[in-house]
Write a protein that holds these residues in place. Sequence first.
Motif, PDB file in Angstrom:
ATOM      1  N   SER A  99       1.044  -1.025   0.118  1.00  0.00           N
ATOM      2  CA  SER A  99      -0.073   0.147   0.105  1.00  0.00           C
ATOM      3  C   SER A  99       0.733   1.385  -0.144  1.00  0.00           C
ATOM      4  CB  SER A  99      -0.798   0.039   1.238  1.00  0.00           C
ATOM      5  OG  SER A  99      -0.133   0.266   2.375  1.00  0.00           O
ATOM      6  N   GLY A 100       2.284   0.931   0.295  1.00  0.00           N
ATOM      7  CA  GLY A 100       3.027   2.305   0.158  1.00  0.00           C
ATOM      8  C   GLY A 100       3.600   2.520   1.782  1.00  0.00           C
ATOM      9  N   GLY A 101       2.999   1.692   2.620  1.00  0.00           N
ATOM     10  CA  GLY A 101       3.473   2.061   3.907  1.00  0.00           C
ATOM     11  C   GLY A 101       4.725   1.369   4.276  1.00  0.00           C
ATOM     12  N   VAL A 102       5.350   1.574   5.563  1.00  0.00           N
ATOM     13  CA  VAL A 102       6.598   1.001   5.916  1.00  0.00           C
ATOM     14  C   VAL A 102       6.418   0.435   7.173  1.00  0.00           C
ATOM     15  CG1 VAL A 102       8.048   2.341   4.307  1.00  0.00           C
ATOM     16  CG2 VAL A 102       7.272   3.111   6.782  1.00  0.00           C
ATOM     17  N   ILE A 103       7.276  -0.594   7.518  1.00  0.00           N
ATOM     18  CA  ILE A 103       7.262  -1.355   8.613  1.00  0.00           C
ATOM     19  C   ILE A 103       8.458  -1.900   9.312  1.00  0.00           C
ATOM     20  CG2 ILE A 103       6.543  -3.596   7.528  1.00  0.00           C
ATOM     21  CD1 ILE A 103       4.699  -4.223   9.886  1.00  0.00           C
ATOM     22  N   SER A 104       8.681  -1.767  10.615  1.00  0.00           N
ATOM     23  CA  SER A 104      10.077  -2.249  11.058  1.00  0.00           C
ATOM     24  C   SER A 104      10.234  -2.812  12.464  1.00  0.00           C
ATOM     25  CB  SER A 104      11.181  -1.221  10.630  1.00  0.00           C
ATOM     26  OG  SER A 104      11.191  -0.416  11.910  1.00  0.00           O
ATOM     27  N   HIS A 105      11.079  -3.539  12.891  1.00  0.00           N
ATOM     28  CA  HIS A 105      11.337  -3.525  14.462  1.00  0.00           C
ATOM     29  C   HIS A 105      11.573  -1.995  15.007  1.00  0.00           C
ATOM     30  CE1 HIS A 105      13.302  -4.752  17.889  1.00  0.00           C
ATOM     31  NE2 HIS A 105      12.706  -6.054  18.092  1.00  0.00           N
ATOM     32  N   TRP A 106      11.444  -2.101  16.259  1.00  0.00           N
ATOM     33  CA  TRP A 106      11.607  -0.835  16.771  1.00  0.00           C
ATOM     34  C   TRP A 106      13.228  -0.188  16.840  1.00  0.00           C
ATOM     35  CZ3 TRP A 106       9.201   0.104  22.277  1.00  0.00           C
ATOM     36  CH2 TRP A 106       7.774  -0.085  22.264  1.00  0.00           C
ATOM     37  N   ASP A 107      13.939  -1.506  16.496  1.00  0.00           N
ATOM     38  CA  ASP A 107      15.499  -0.791  16.149  1.00  0.00           C
ATOM     39  C   ASP A 107      15.804  -0.381  14.873  1.00  0.00           C
ATOM     40  OD1 ASP A 107      15.505  -3.345  14.927  1.00  0.00           O
ATOM     41  OD2 ASP A 107      16.878  -4.427  16.104  1.00  0.00           O
ATOM     42  N   GLY A 108      14.852  -0.520  13.924  1.00  0.00           N
ATOM     43  CA  GLY A 108      14.912   0.007  12.553  1.00  0.00           C
ATOM     44  C   GLY A 108      15.117  -1.201  11.658  1.00  0.00           C
ATOM     45  N   GLY A 109      15.373  -2.238  12.042  1.00  0.00           N
ATOM     46  CA  GLY A 109      15.592  -3.441  11.384  1.00  0.00           C
ATOM     47  C   GLY A 109      14.515  -4.100  10.956  1.00  0.00           C
ATOM     48  N   LEU A 110      14.685  -5.254  10.062  1.00  0.00           N
ATOM     49  CA  LEU A 110      13.562  -5.787   9.324  1.00  0.00           C
ATOM     50  C   LEU A 110      12.803  -6.641  10.341  1.00  0.00           C
ATOM     51  CD1 LEU A 110      15.533  -7.554   6.191  1.00  0.00           C
ATOM     52  CD2 LEU A 110      13.972  -5.444   6.207  1.00  0.00           C
ATOM     53  N   VAL A 111      11.480  -6.633   9.954  1.00  0.00           N
ATOM     54  CA  VAL A 111      10.492  -7.791  10.867  1.00  0.00           C
ATOM     55  C   VAL A 111      10.748  -9.040  10.486  1.00  0.00           C
ATOM     56  CG1 VAL A 111       8.099  -8.354  11.251  1.00  0.00           C
ATOM     57  CG2 VAL A 111       8.601  -6.022  10.630  1.00  0.00           C
ATOM     58  N   LYS A 112      11.321  -9.972  11.307  1.00  0.00           N
ATOM     59  CA  LYS A 112      11.794 -11.014  11.203  1.00  0.00           C
ATOM     60  C   LYS A 112      11.199 -12.418  12.191  1.00  0.00           C
ATOM     61  CE  LYS A 112      16.444  -9.859   9.904  1.00  0.00           C
ATOM     62  NZ  LYS A 112      17.963  -9.848   9.977  1.00  0.00           N
ATOM     63  N   ALA A 113      10.982 -11.663  13.256  1.00  0.00           N
ATOM     64  CA  ALA A 113      10.409 -12.865  14.317  1.00  0.00           C
ATOM     65  C   ALA A 113       9.403 -12.390  15.161  1.00  0.00           C
ATOM     66  CB  ALA A 113      11.474 -13.498  15.042  1.00  0.00           C
ATOM     67  N   GLY A 114       8.497 -11.180  14.776  1.00  0.00           N
ATOM     68  CA  GLY A 114       7.486 -10.403  15.943  1.00  0.00           C
ATOM     69  C   GLY A 114       8.337  -9.376  16.696  1.00  0.00           C
ATOM     70  N   GLY A 115       7.913  -9.526  18.044  1.00  0.00           N
ATOM     71  CA  GLY A 115       8.426  -8.678  19.237  1.00  0.00           C
ATOM     72  C   GLY A 115       7.981  -7.195  18.940  1.00  0.00           C
ATOM     73  N   GLN A 116       8.838  -6.107  18.735  1.00  0.00           N
ATOM     74  CA  GLN A 116       8.513  -4.733  18.950  1.00  0.00           C
ATOM     75  C   GLN A 116       8.249  -4.410  17.331  1.00  0.00           C
ATOM     76  OE1 GLN A 116      12.091  -3.677  20.628  1.00  0.00           O
ATOM     77  NE2 GLN A 116      11.066  -3.083  22.805  1.00  0.00           N
ATOM     78  N   ILE A 117       7.017  -4.153  17.231  1.00  0.00           N
ATOM     79  CA  ILE A 117       6.827  -3.651  15.739  1.00  0.00           C
ATOM     80  C   ILE A 117       6.299  -2.279  15.640  1.00  0.00           C
ATOM     81  CG2 ILE A 117       5.334  -4.324  13.781  1.00  0.00           C
ATOM     82  CD1 ILE A 117       7.331  -6.176  14.370  1.00  0.00           C
ATOM     83  N   VAL A 118       6.592  -1.396  14.669  1.00  0.00           N
ATOM     84  CA  VAL A 118       6.147  -0.319  14.203  1.00  0.00           C
ATOM     85  C   VAL A 118       5.905   0.001  12.765  1.00  0.00           C
ATOM     86  CG1 VAL A 118       8.598   0.566  14.065  1.00  0.00           C
ATOM     87  CG2 VAL A 118       6.587   2.336  14.090  1.00  0.00           C
ATOM     88  N   ALA A 119       4.654   0.288  12.293  1.00  0.00           N
ATOM     89  CA  ALA A 119       4.412   0.409  11.008  1.00  0.00           C
ATOM     90  C   ALA A 119       3.823   1.986  10.884  1.00  0.00           C
ATOM     91  CB  ALA A 119       3.050  -0.388  10.609  1.00  0.00           C
ATOM     92  N   ALA A 120       4.130   2.476   9.798  1.00  0.00           N
ATOM     93  CA  ALA A 120       3.893   4.006   9.354  1.00  0.00           C
ATOM     94  C   ALA A 120       3.616   4.060   8.118  1.00  0.00           C
ATOM     95  CB  ALA A 120       5.082   4.888   9.941  1.00  0.00           C
ATOM     96  N   SER A 121       2.968   5.363   7.684  1.00  0.00           N
ATOM     97  CA  SER A 121       2.255   5.547   6.468  1.00  0.00           C
ATOM     98  C   SER A 121       3.632   5.962   5.438  1.00  0.00           C
ATOM     99  CB  SER A 121       1.071   6.555   6.321  1.00  0.00           C
ATOM    100  OG  SER A 121       1.588   7.977   7.019  1.00  0.00           O
ATOM    101  N   THR A 122       4.414   6.676   5.941  1.00  0.00           N
ATOM    102  CA  THR A 122       5.414   7.069   5.406  1.00  0.00           C
ATOM    103  C   THR A 122       6.856   6.631   6.055  1.00  0.00           C
ATOM    104  OG1 THR A 122       5.389   9.495   6.316  1.00  0.00           O
ATOM    105  CG2 THR A 122       4.085   9.047   4.308  1.00  0.00           C
ATOM    106  N   GLN A 123       7.922   7.016   5.081  1.00  0.00           N
ATOM    107  CA  GLN A 123       9.377   6.560   5.741  1.00  0.00           C
ATOM    108  C   GLN A 123       9.531   7.619   6.704  1.00  0.00           C
ATOM    109  OE1 GLN A 123      11.558   3.942   5.230  1.00  0.00           O
ATOM    110  NE2 GLN A 123      12.311   4.847   6.861  1.00  0.00           N
TER     111      GLN A 123
END
Length: 263
Positions: free
Chosen positions: A225-249
Amino acid sequence: MEGYEVKQFLLHLAECASKITLPAFRTSLEVTDKAEGSLFDPVTDIDLRTEKAIINEIKVRFPEHGISGEEYGTVGSQDSWSWIIDPIDGTRSFISGMPTWGTLVGLLFEGKPVYGMMSQPYVGDCFIGGAGISELYYPEGSKVLKAGHTTYLSDSILFSTTPDMFQAGRESDCFSKLAKNVKMTRFGADCYGYCLLASGFVDLVVESNLKYCDIAPLVPIIEASGGVISHWDGGLVKAGGQIVAASTQQLLDQALELLATAS
């Protein structure tokens, strides 16, 4: 795998799941607590039956694929193509009569989500993302989803499921600091919050203590959809945990500045 084939199969799985979940929704259910001295973690026979039905469909259609489910664990190799299932994401909402739960199914390649689905049959919404397009399927048809364009925290709407998911101390403090910098914060969204972000209604979704099956199926919906998502440390989503998704970078970067110290 062809995108059309995957989407049609995901729609089929959504229908199979709804035949079990819908008749049971807003009825009296026996609930078991899976938690061991932690936050209440309910499961019902409906969760189990729904996951089993989805597993059976996958085994018939794609017998060579691995499967990982919330309730029944991992079957087969996860090294190439595999499926990940959360039969009822938001069981707490399900047993409370709130229509923010959903059935999550994702298709992974080498562990990375490439297609994902969130189906909420009570309101008639089925979100599917992958191959650069995110769509909402509903009884009257379908439409392409586009995330919003918000770039400042002060203009953003923040969603999360519950403040109880954040550990007391630094994690909870970081979330509270973020919440004080946004325009509005809402709780109780479950998986629906991420799909509302992909639809352009929500700007941020921030959560913690997630399993991979809670988030992997939602990643393609958000990214396509054009949104972005990552771990709270800025890394890739690999195994759940702390997640943040946003509409823009830009918005993600600002949120990460406030969350990174708790990662």
